[in-house]
Design a protein around this motif. Structure first.
Motif, short mmCIF file in Angstrom:
data_model
loop_
_atom_site.label_atom_id
_atom_site.label_comp_id
_atom_site.label_asym_id
_atom_site.label_seq_id
_atom_site.Cartn_x
_atom_site.Cartn_y
_atom_site.Cartn_z
N ALA A 1 81.20 82.79 13.11
CA ALA A 1 82.22 83.79 12.78
C ALA A 1 82.59 84.63 13.99
O ALA A 1 83.74 85.07 14.13
N PHE A 2 81.62 84.86 14.86
CA PHE A 2 81.87 85.66 16.07
C PHE A 2 81.73 84.77 17.31
O PHE A 2 81.21 85.20 18.34
N ARG B 1 86.75 82.73 10.50
CA ARG B 1 85.67 83.18 9.62
C ARG B 1 85.66 82.39 8.30
O ARG B 1 84.60 82.09 7.77
N PHE C 1 72.76 81.53 7.28
CA PHE C 1 73.45 82.80 7.44
C PHE C 1 73.56 83.18 8.92
O PHE C 1 74.62 83.62 9.38
N VAL C 2 72.48 82.98 9.67
CA VAL C 2 72.52 83.25 11.11
C VAL C 2 73.54 82.34 11.79
O VAL C 2 74.29 82.77 12.68
N THR C 3 73.58 81.07 11.35
CA THR C 3 74.55 80.14 11.91
C THR C 3 75.98 80.60 11.61
O THR C 3 76.87 80.52 12.47
N TYR C 4 76.19 81.07 10.39
CA TYR C 4 77.52 81.58 10.03
C TYR C 4 77.94 82.74 10.93
O TYR C 4 79.08 82.80 11.39
N LEU C 5 77.01 83.66 11.18
CA LEU C 5 77.33 84.80 12.05
C LEU C 5 77.70 84.34 13.45
O LEU C 5 78.63 84.86 14.06
N CYS C 6 76.98 83.33 13.95
CA CYS C 6 77.28 82.81 15.29
C CYS C 6 78.67 82.19 15.33
O CYS C 6 79.41 82.37 16.32
N SER D 1 79.27 76.72 6.44
CA SER D 1 77.93 77.21 6.14
C SER D 1 77.59 76.98 4.67
O SER D 1 76.45 76.63 4.33
N ASP E 1 91.25 85.14 13.84
CA ASP E 1 89.87 85.50 13.52
C ASP E 1 89.55 85.29 12.04
O ASP E 1 88.47 84.82 11.68
N PHE F 1 82.61 80.13 7.08
CA PHE F 1 81.98 80.35 5.77
C PHE F 1 81.88 79.06 4.97
O PHE F 1 80.84 78.75 4.39
#
Length: 217
Positions: free
Chosen positions: A167-168, A42, A160-165, A49, A38, A46
């Motif tokens: 990362a998780f 991430r 940032f939204v793309t990074y969250l998608c 992104s 994980d 990062f």
């Protein structure tokens, strides 16, 4: 002035997020990072992104200069960008395994965060066209600086939204399932096509006006 910049921010954010389309990047990201934990995923998310944000920043401030060097008007950018967005939107309606899977054989030492994640998956022709198309609309606003800030903020939020998608990604795929991701991608494709047609229309109207052709609607 804020009431005029908010629509620009919202339009730029939704268009960029739709064109980047994290749901389309997810399968490739998971395939390229299947041997990572994980924390490793991430980190790669990062970096990808960050590279994407820097590329958006470059084209936001220097893209118009490049166009001026080659003698291309912003109206033509709107038309070309709209055509690209419309084509991308239509492609999102159907599976595009061949276009993405070509990058799955990256070597172990390859910088997958930049190639292929940042380019061309996250930052492709559609994003370039969108950024330049949005820059072309700044001339309509009384504050040019405010327009750039709105687009820059929208781009940062979309990344940032793309990074969250990413990362998780594991949890997101498990929660939505392949059918859910496919449904979201097709819905996104419809709105991307509509945005592309709008850009083409505005570009044609602007070009006709620049050459003194009056069109009565």
């Amino acid at each position: 002035m804020a009431t005029k910049l908010l629509p620009l921010f919202f339009t730029s954010f939704t268009t960029l997020l739709a064109v980047i389309n994290p749901f389309e990047v997810l399968p490739v990201f998971l395939s390229l990072t299947h041997d990572k934990d994980d924390a490793g995923r991430r980190r790669i998310a990062f970096l990808a992104s960050l590279y994407t944000a820097l590329l958006i920043l470059f084209f936001l401030f220097f893209g118009v200069l490049v166009l001026e060097i080659f003698g291309v008007s912003l109206h033509m950018v709107r038309i070309a960008g709209g055509i690209v967005l419309t084509r991308i939107g239509f492609e999102l309606f159907t599976p595009s395994d061949s276009g993405k899977s070509a990058f799955l054989d990256a070597g172990p030492d390859a910088n997958i965060a930049f190639m292929p994640l940042a380019m061309p998956l996250m930052f492709g022709p559609g994003v370039i066209a969108t950024v330049l198309g949005m820059v072309a609309t700044i001339e309509k606003f009384p504050s040019e600086i405010g327009g750039y800030v709105a687009i820059l903020a929208a781009g940062g939020l979309a990344v940032f939204v793309t990074y969250l998608c990413l990362a998780f990604a594991g949890r997101l795929v498990k929660w939505l399932g392949r059918a859910g991701i496919d449904a979201v991608t097709r819905i996104v494709g419809f709105f991307v096509s509509a945005m592309g047609v709008s850009l083409v229309f505005n570009g044609i109207m602007g070009a006709l006006g620049a050459y003194g052709v009056k069109v009565v609607l």
